[in-house]
Design an enzyme around this catalytic site. Structure first.
Site, short mmCIF file in Angstrom:
data_model
loop_
_atom_site.label_atom_id
_atom_site.label_comp_id
_atom_site.label_asym_id
_atom_site.label_seq_id
_atom_site.Cartn_x
_atom_site.Cartn_y
_atom_site.Cartn_z
N GLN A 26 -3.31 -16.16 -3.07
CA GLN A 26 -4.01 -15.65 -4.35
C GLN A 26 -5.12 -16.20 -4.84
O GLN A 26 -6.08 -15.68 -5.78
CB GLN A 26 -2.66 -15.51 -5.26
CG GLN A 26 -1.76 -14.23 -5.02
CD GLN A 26 -2.32 -13.01 -5.25
OE1 GLN A 26 -3.15 -12.59 -6.04
NE2 GLN A 26 -2.24 -12.01 -4.25
N HIS B 211 0.81 -1.17 -0.01
CA HIS B 211 -0.02 0.02 0.07
C HIS B 211 0.84 1.19 -0.08
O HIS B 211 0.98 1.77 1.11
CB HIS B 211 -1.06 -0.06 1.34
CG HIS B 211 -2.11 -0.98 1.17
ND1 HIS B 211 -2.15 -2.07 1.64
CD2 HIS B 211 -3.07 -0.83 0.09
CE1 HIS B 211 -3.35 -2.83 1.17
NE2 HIS B 211 -3.79 -1.93 0.65
N ASN B 212 1.48 1.64 -1.14
CA ASN B 212 2.43 2.76 -1.16
C ASN B 212 1.84 3.52 -2.63
O ASN B 212 0.81 3.24 -3.25
CB ASN B 212 3.72 2.10 -1.39
CG ASN B 212 4.03 1.22 -2.44
OD1 ASN B 212 3.46 1.34 -3.69
ND2 ASN B 212 4.70 0.11 -2.11
N ALA B 213 2.93 4.45 -2.81
CA ALA B 213 2.21 5.47 -3.94
C ALA B 213 2.32 4.43 -5.21
O ALA B 213 1.76 5.24 -6.30
CB ALA B 213 3.12 6.37 -4.13
N HIS C 171 1.07 1.61 -5.85
CA HIS C 171 -0.25 1.05 -5.81
C HIS C 171 -1.22 1.86 -6.48
O HIS C 171 -1.87 1.76 -7.08
CB HIS C 171 -0.38 0.33 -4.61
CG HIS C 171 -2.06 0.07 -4.49
ND1 HIS C 171 -2.48 -0.84 -5.19
CD2 HIS C 171 -3.00 0.33 -3.44
CE1 HIS C 171 -3.82 -0.92 -5.02
NE2 HIS C 171 -4.25 -0.15 -3.92
ZN LIG Z 1 -5.97 0.21 -3.03
#
Ligand SMILES: [Zn+2]
Ligand SMILES: *[C@@H]1O[C@H](CO)[C@@H](O)[C@H](O)[C@H]1NC(C)=O
Ligand SMILES: *[C@@H]1O[C@H](CO)[C@@H](O)[C@H](O)[C@H]1NC(C)=O
Length: 472
Positions: free
Chosen positions: A397, A196-198, A200
Site C-alpha cells: 500500500q 476485481h469483482n462486481a 469493485h
Molecule cells: Zn478497476
C-alpha cells in the site's frame, strides 16, 4: 406451461440460467394474459441468446466467460473451499430477487417514479433505499450496500444513478433491456476474485458519480458524457481473471496474443462490454453512428485505466493544467477529463475513509498473493508484489500510494480544487500514516541495513506500476 418452463430452465447451463428464468417469467406472464402466440417468439429469443452478437463494423466483441490457462478455469481460480457450497444458493436467491425485480419493473413500466428497490425483502429494502439517498457521499459504504441488496449492488447502484440523472428517459432506454444488460454485466464479474469483482465495479461507479457532481464537471458535461462515464465505470474491469497482464503473457494466454501484449486486460474488458451492449441491444433505438460512438468512447475510457500508461495521461493532464488551456466546451477536452476522472475513481481506494480503505487493501493484496502462489506452484517467476513472503499489505500500500495514487490525486486537486478533493487527500495522508505505523522499516528512513531483496524500496516506481496494472 409453467412445468415445461421450469424443465427448460434446469436443462440450461448456469451461464444462461439467469436469462432463461427471465424468459420463463415472460412466458408465465404471457400465459396468464392468454396471449399464447407470444410464447413462440420468447422461446426463439431464448435459444438465440447464447449466441454472441458479432460485429459487422468496427470492433469484434468478445465471447463472454471462462478463459482457461494452465488448464485452470478463470472462474474457479479464486474459489475458496468454504464458499463453494454456498454459491448455488446465493445464485438462486439473487435469481429470485431479480425475478421479483423484473415483475415490478414490468408492471411499473412507464410509471414516472422508478424504484428499483421495492422488490427486496422489506427490512433490507428500507436500509438500502436509505443508503441511496446519500449515494453521492464519499463515505458511502459499498460493502454494506452490496450486502443489503443481496449481492446486487452493481445493478441497483448503476440503475439508480442512470435514473437519477434522467438518462433512462432521455435516451429512451428500454427498461427490460437495461435491466438485462446490468445483470449480465454484474454476472460477468468474477465474484471469486477477492478484489476485481462486481463490488469493485460498483465502488468505481459510485466514485465516478461523486466526480461527475464536482462543479467543474457538472456544469460542462453533457448527458451523453455522463452516460458514458457511468457505463465505463460499471464495465471497466468486466470478466477480470484476477491475475495481471504479465501473468497472461508469461502463461501464453490467448488474450495476450490477441492484444499483442498491450493493454491486454483493458482491451478485453472493453470488448466484453461491447459484446454485452450488442447482445442486449441496449442502444438499438439510437442511430447506428451514435451507438458506434458510444462503443468507441467506452473503449477510450476503459483503455485509460491501464495503469502502465499512467505517466502518459498524467503528463498530458499536467501540461493542460500548467497552461490552463482545458476548455470544457470542447468535446475532446471533456472526454480527456472523463478519462482522468475514471482513472481516479479506479484507484481511489486509498482516498476513502480508513475502514473502507483498509478492506480494499486487504482484498487487493489477497489477490496479488494468490497470483504469487499460483506462480510458485507452477515454478514461474513470482511477479512483483505478489510474493507473500517478501511483501506485506502495508508495504504494498505504501508503495502504491506514494508512486501512483498521490501524484494522480495531487493533479486532480489542482484541476478540481473542492472540498471533496481535500477530503480525499486528507484520507490518503492519514491512511498512509496508518500503514507506515504498521511497517516502520518501509517508511524509507530506516538505516538498519536490513535491505531485504524484493522489498518495495527497490525500484519502487516500476514495481508499483506493475501492481497498478493489476489494481486497475
Ligand atoms: Zn478497476
Ligand atoms: C508477447 O510477449 C511474449 C513474451 O515476451 C513474446 O514471446 C511474444 O512474442 C509477444 N507477442 C507479441 C505479439 O508481441
Ligand atoms: C478541441 O480540442 C482539440 C484538441 O485540443 C482541438 O484539436 C480541436 O480543434 C478543438 N475543437 C474546437 C471546436 O475548438
Amino acid at each position: 406451461m409453467i412445468a415445461f418452463c421450469c424443465c427448460c430452465c434446469v436443462s440450461f447451463k448456469t451461464r444462461i440460467f439467469f436469462d432463461s428464468f427471465e424468459s420463463c417469467f415472460y412466458v408465465i406472464v404471457i400465459h396468464s394474459f392468454g396471449i399464447l402466440i407470444g410464447a413462440c417468439v420468447i422461446f426463439k429469443q431464448l435459444f438465440s441468446r447464447d449466441v454472441r452478437v458479432r460485429s459487422q463494423v468496427g470492433f469484434e466483441p468478445e465471447r463472454r466467460g471462462s478463459h482457461p490457462y494452465l488448464g485452470v478455469d478463470f472462474r474457479t481460480l479464486h474459489t475458496r473451499a468454504e464458499s463453494a457450497g454456498t454459491i448455488p444458493a446465493r445464485r438462486i436467491r439473487r435469481l429470485f430477487s431479480f425475478q421479483r425485480h423484473l415483475l415490478s419493473s414490468r408492471l411499473l413500466r412507464g410509471a414516472p417514479q422508478l424504484n428499483p428497490l421495492h422488490i427486496l425483502d422489506e427490512d433490507y429494502c428500507g436500509q438500502a433505499k436509505c443508503m441511496l439517498e446519500r449515494v453521492g457521499s464519499w463515505n458511502f459504504d459499498i460493502f454494506l450496500f452490496d450486502r443489503l441488496t443481496n449481492g446486487n449492488g452493481l445493478v441497483f447502484l448503476t440503475f439508480n444513478l442512470l435514473n437519477q440523472y434522467g438518462l433512462i428517459e432521455l435516451f429512451q432506454l428500454d427498461m427490460v433491456k437495461l435491466r438485462r444488460f446490468l445483470v449480465l454485466v454484474q454476472e460477468d464479474y468474477h465474484n471469486q476474485n477477492p478484489y476485481h469483482n462486481a463490488v469493485h465495479a460498483a465502488d468505481v461507479t459510485q466514485a465516478m458519480h461523486c466526480y461527475l457532481r464536482e462543479p467543474k464537471l457538472a456544469e460542462s458535461l453533457t448527458s451523453f458524457d455522463i452516460l458514458l462515464g457511468l457505463l465505463a465505470a460499471a464495465t471497466h474491469d468486466l470478466d477480470h481473471p484476477g491475475v495481471n497482464q504479465p501473468f497472461l503473457i508469461k502463461t501464453n494466454h490467448y488474450l495476450a496474443a490477441l492484444y499483442r501484449n498491450t493493454s491486454v486486460l483493458e482491451n478485453h474488458h472493453w470488448r466484453s462490454a461491447v459484446g454485452l451492449l450488442r447482445e442486449t441491444e441496449l442502444f438499438s433505438s439510437l442511430p447506428a453512428e451514435d451507438s458506434l460512438s458510444i462503443e468507441r468512447q467506452l473503449g477510450s475510457l476503459i483503455l485509460a485505466t491501464d495503469i502502465s500508461r499512467q505517466n502518459e495521461y498524467l503528463s498530458r493532464f499536467r501540461t493542460h493544467l500548467d497552461e490552463n488551456d482545458l476548455c470544457l466546451g470542447n468535446a475532446s477536452h471533456r472526454h480527456f477529463v472523463l478519462q482522468m476522472a475514471l482513472k481516479c475513481a479506479d484507484i481511489c481506494n486509498p482516498c476513502r475513509p480508513w475502514e473502507l480503505s483498509k478492506q480494499w487493501s486487504e482484498k487487493v493484496t489477497e489477490e496479488f498473493f494468490h497470483q504469487g502462489d499460483i506462480e510458485k506452484k507452477h515454478k514461474l517467476e513470482i511477479s512483483p508484489l505478489c510474493d507473500s513472503e517478501a511483501n506485506t499489505i502495508a508495504s504494498v500500500q505504501i508503495g502504491f500510494m506514494t508512486y501512483v495514487v498521490e501524484p494522480l490525486f495531487a493533479e486532480w486537486a489542482r484541476f478540481s480544487d473542492t472540498r471533496l478533493s481535500q477530503t480525499m487527500l486528507g484520507h490518503l495522508g492519514l491512511n498512509k500514516a496508518s500503514w507506515s505505523a504498521m511497517e516502520p522499516e518501509a517508511s524509507g528512513s530506516s538505516e538498519e541495513g536490513e535491505s531485504e531483496p524484493g522489498r518495495a524500496t527497490e525500484e519502487p516506481s516500476s514495481r508499483v506500476l506493475s501492481q497498478g496494472s493489476q489494481e486497475s
